[in-house]
Design an enzyme around this catalytic site. Structure first.
Site, PDB file in Angstrom:
ATOM      1  N   HIS A  73     -10.306   2.596  -0.956  1.00 26.55           N
ATOM      2  CA  HIS A  73     -10.489   2.226   0.445  1.00 26.55           C
ATOM      3  C   HIS A  73     -11.296   0.932   0.477  1.00 26.55           C
ATOM      4  CE1 HIS A  73     -10.048   4.372   4.537  1.00 26.55           C
ATOM      5  NE2 HIS A  73      -8.882   4.269   3.951  1.00 26.55           N
ATOM      6  N   HIS A  78       0.814  -1.211   0.000  1.00 26.06           N
ATOM      7  CA  HIS A  78       0.000   0.000   0.000  1.00 26.06           C
ATOM      8  C   HIS A  78       0.849   1.264   0.000  1.00 26.06           C
ATOM      9  CE1 HIS A  78      -3.909   1.903   0.501  1.00 26.06           C
ATOM     10  NE2 HIS A  78      -3.387   2.702   1.397  1.00 26.06           N
TER      11      HIS A  78
END
Length: 740
Positions: free
Chosen positions: A94, A47
């Site tokens: 998300h 990430h």
């Protein structure tokens, strides 16, 4: 709290590989302590580090004469639009947090992307989103869908930014792993932008905004692993948002930038203090000394590990100018926000973190970050076996649909085609009073108060096409997002992307990712829309399935004159309806194939990028000449769906039509084909010749289909659909499914 002993087993639990743990020990010359292990684990997670994607991302077109910052160099892309103004825009995912806690996962996704915009010195003027869920007949899908939409709505509405556009798709490939991509757009003055940089020895390092708690710890690591039954236990990894605090943070941030009080500023998103301190330091070729005792906490007894990894929302890291500390503190106190000096910039590359007088971390900032010393991998690729199989599908073997009316009604009421009004009615799309075209048309259009121009914006991707042909499917995503901007009167300027894929360690997944990147690059070069940045989201898998590869494209364009703003709905009776472009009865990955035959097969439609660019150029020329009454691109559901949408998309002012759709070989295929580079336009009768003159000599076919008028859509003198029935199918399908 006694810190655990750092071992290989503990490193593996943190998501690091054995090789990475050995590399960390080599760089430090020792075993990392617990806090250092935590920092490395989040900073070297997929990430934050993009370790499995950065090598390919660097092949994308990342330069353009209007770009004010390089791709990925800042919190968001920045494009010059003249008049001393620039567009700041970015999209991020998300996904994993929303799969576990849909309301807060989606809400904090919106909050994070808005902070990326205003840390650039830009005031957010619009929010968009791209959402993917399983089929609506599944109760959990409905729960996730409802929670996500409410989270997006509540955060955006309370913050005070209009949510103006987006897309929603439903397919069982997303059942266990919904995709929640949030985009934001803002306007900045080119002489008043900020950078995410730390430099200048002894300049103060300040944390501003909310207090730090235990929410979101290891959120970045959580986003770098597959969704499983254990994911419910990761609920603490989901942050909690407060849009009212964020609104205050926006105003305070823009004020300190306007007053020229700071050197740099960065949002504390994934990996919290660990990320912002190391990334800002590396960018400024500097380091930092940080005292965690100075960090405002909302929970007692927090360890250095927890403070460094917390992803509590509505926080920023600011590097102020020496001597301006009091002025900065006064601004944040005025807005009732924390502003604490927690350290200072130093002239070497070290990140030195202490708590209670004890050194808790002593690391090289350069070693931690993307573009610095974080690992970069080139993964193995293997073309998936299914690709050749689906391409062999014989469409001639499918029986021809005998009841066209029934087929069309099924397609027009499919949740992928039907109006998403149930979604966007929960959003405030008009706050700030600059929205010219809101949700429901090809692209949203928002006025720029400062110069009287406007921005057109859209998110786009058909995951089925990318599944069937990753390279071409991604080319189509870029082309369609640009086409939607042009249909709305805008000139495409640039792209941000959110690349949603499965596990990159699986060669078949990585092959599709590589192909998609190459497709995006080729399309963006043709359309002259540089990639300004974005987000990669891997590990979008559940125990049952991997999502369709879904490279979402966020496109922005400039509308030079508000009179050029164009929408999809027919404007008045008696106008002529034209088809720009040509049909080739392409059914691969189509809504028809899925709805009628429950198949996702064949190949993605063909696309000639140069021909597509010429279509867009001439369509924009026609719009700017003032002859186009409406423009609507043909996508899911084919030409019949596009014409029906133009009849009823303005539910208060519906206008029917009588058209003749040319049939090549099969009526059902001609009606529902999803061939690319096609647009439905309407013009007044007196402008028919002008339309032909604009396209004369070009490779773009122009064909008259019929005329607007009445309260019925009539097709080929054979089929008739009352607009009242179309309205019910189109606008009531999703509300009825959600109320089941």
């Amino acid at each position: 709290m006694k810190e655990p002993e750092v071992t290989l087993e503990l490193a593996l639990e943190h998501g690091l590989t054995e090789e990475e743990f050995e590399e960390i020990k080599k760089r430090l010359g020792r075993i990392p302590n617990y806090t250092e292990l935590g920092v490395y684990s989040v900073m070297w997670s997929e990430h934050c580090s993009y370790k499995n994607s950065i090598a390919l991302l660097k092949t994308l077109p990342r330069e353009g004469e209007k770009l004010l910052v390089g791709a990925g160099e800042e919190n968001a892309g920045l494009i010059d639009i003249g008049d001393g103004l620039a567009i700041a825009f970015k999209i991020e995912s998300h996904n994993h947090p929303s799969a576990v806690e849909p309301y807060q996962g989606a809400a904090t996704g919106v909050g994070g992307i808005l902070r990326d915009i205003f840390t650039m010195g830009a005031r957010p003027i619009a929010a968009l989103n791209s959402l993917r869920f399983g089929e609506l007949d599944d109760p959990r899908t409905r729960f996730l869908f409802e929670g996500v939409v409410k989270g997006i709505a509540d955060y955006g509405n309370c913050f005070g930014v209009p949510t103006v556009a987006g897309e929603v798709y439903f397919d069982n490939s997303y059942k266990g792993n919904p995709l929640i991509n949030a985009m934001a757009v803002g306007i900045a003055r080119t002489d008043r932008t900020a950078s995410a940089v730390a430099k200048g020895e002894n300049n103060p390092v300040m944390i501003v905004g909310s207090s730090t708690g235990r929410d979101g710890i290891h959120g970045a690591t959580f986003a770098s692993e597959e969704i499983s039954e254990k994911s419910e236990a990761k609920r603490p990894s989901v942050q909690v948002g407060d849009p009212f605090t964020e609104k205050l943070l926006l105003e305070a941030t823009l004020e300190i930038i306007k007053k020229d009080l700071i050197v740099g500023i960065q949002d504390m998103g994934a990996a919290g203090i660990s990320c912002s301190t190391s990334e800002m330091s590396e960018k400024g070729n500097s380091g930092m000394i940080v005292d965690l005792d100075k960090v405002p906490l909302r929970e007692s007894g927090m360890s250095a590990y927890e403070i460094m990894l917390s992803e509590s929302q509505e926080r920023m890291l600011v590097v102020g100018k020496k001597g301006k500390e009091e002025e900065i503190i006064n601004v944040f106190e005025k807005w009732d926000l924390h502003c604490e000096i927690i350290g200072e910039v130093i002239n070497d590359d070290r990140l030195r973190v202490s708590q209670a007088g004890e050194m808790k971390a002593d690391l090289s900032a350069f070693d931690l970050v993307l573009g610095g010393g974080a690992p970069v991998y080139h993964r193995e690729t293997k073309k998936p076996d299914y690709i050749d199989q689906v391409h062999k599908f014989d469409f001639s073997a499918l029986p021809e649909s005998e009841n066209i009316e029934e087929v069309f009604e099924k397609i027009f009421s499919s949740p992928n085609v039907a109006s998403k009004r149930w979604v966007y009615e929960q959003y405030d799309s008009m706050v700030r009073t600059n929205t010219i075209v809101g949700p429901g048309s090809d692209a949203a259009v928002v006025r720029i108060k400062e110069n009287g121009k406007a921005i057109a914006m859209k998110t786009d991707c058909n995951g089925r096409y990318v599944y069937l042909n990753p390279r071409r499917g991604t080319e189509i995503a870029v082309a369609e997002s640009a086409r939607n901007v042009v249909c709305s009167g805008g000139l495409p300027l640039g792209v941000t992307n959110c690349l949603n894929f499965g596990n990159p360690y699986k060669p078949e997944v990585y092959w599709t990712f590589k192909e998609a990147i190459e497709g995006m690059g080729s399309a963006c070069r043709v359309f002259e829309t540089p990639v300004t940045g974005g987000n990669v989201s891997f590990y979008n898998e559940s125990p049952d399935t991997s999502v369709f590869p879904t490279p979402v494209i966020g496109m922005v364009g400039l509308v030079e004159d508000l009179s050029h703003v164009t929408t999809a709905n027919f404007k008045k009776e008696g106008d002529l309806i034209f088809l720009l472009g040509e049909d080739f009865e392409e059914m691969g990955g189509s809504e028809y194939l899925k709805v009628v035959h429950n198949l996702v097969s064949g190949d993605a439609p063909n696309i000639d990028l140069e021909k597509e660019k010429e279509l867009q150029r001439l369509l924009l020329k026609a719009i700017r000449s003032g002859i186009i009454q409406s423009a609507h691109d043909i996508s899911e559901g084919g030409i019949l769906t596009a014409v029906a949408e133009s009849c009823i998309s303005d539910a208060e002012n519906t206008i029917g039509a009588e058209i003749n759709i040319p049939v090549k070989n099969r009526e059902d295929y001609s009606f529902f084909s999803e061939s690319q580079s096609r647009v439905i336009v309407s013009v007044s009768k007196e402008n028919e010749e002008k339309l032909f003159n604009i396209f004369n000599g070009s490779p773009i076919k122009v064909e008259k289909l019929g005329i607007t008028g009445g309260k019925t859509l009539k097709i080929n003198d054979k089929f008739s659909f009352p607009l009242e029935k179309l309205l019910n199918l189109y606008f009531n399908t999703i509300p009825e499914r959600m109320n089941d």
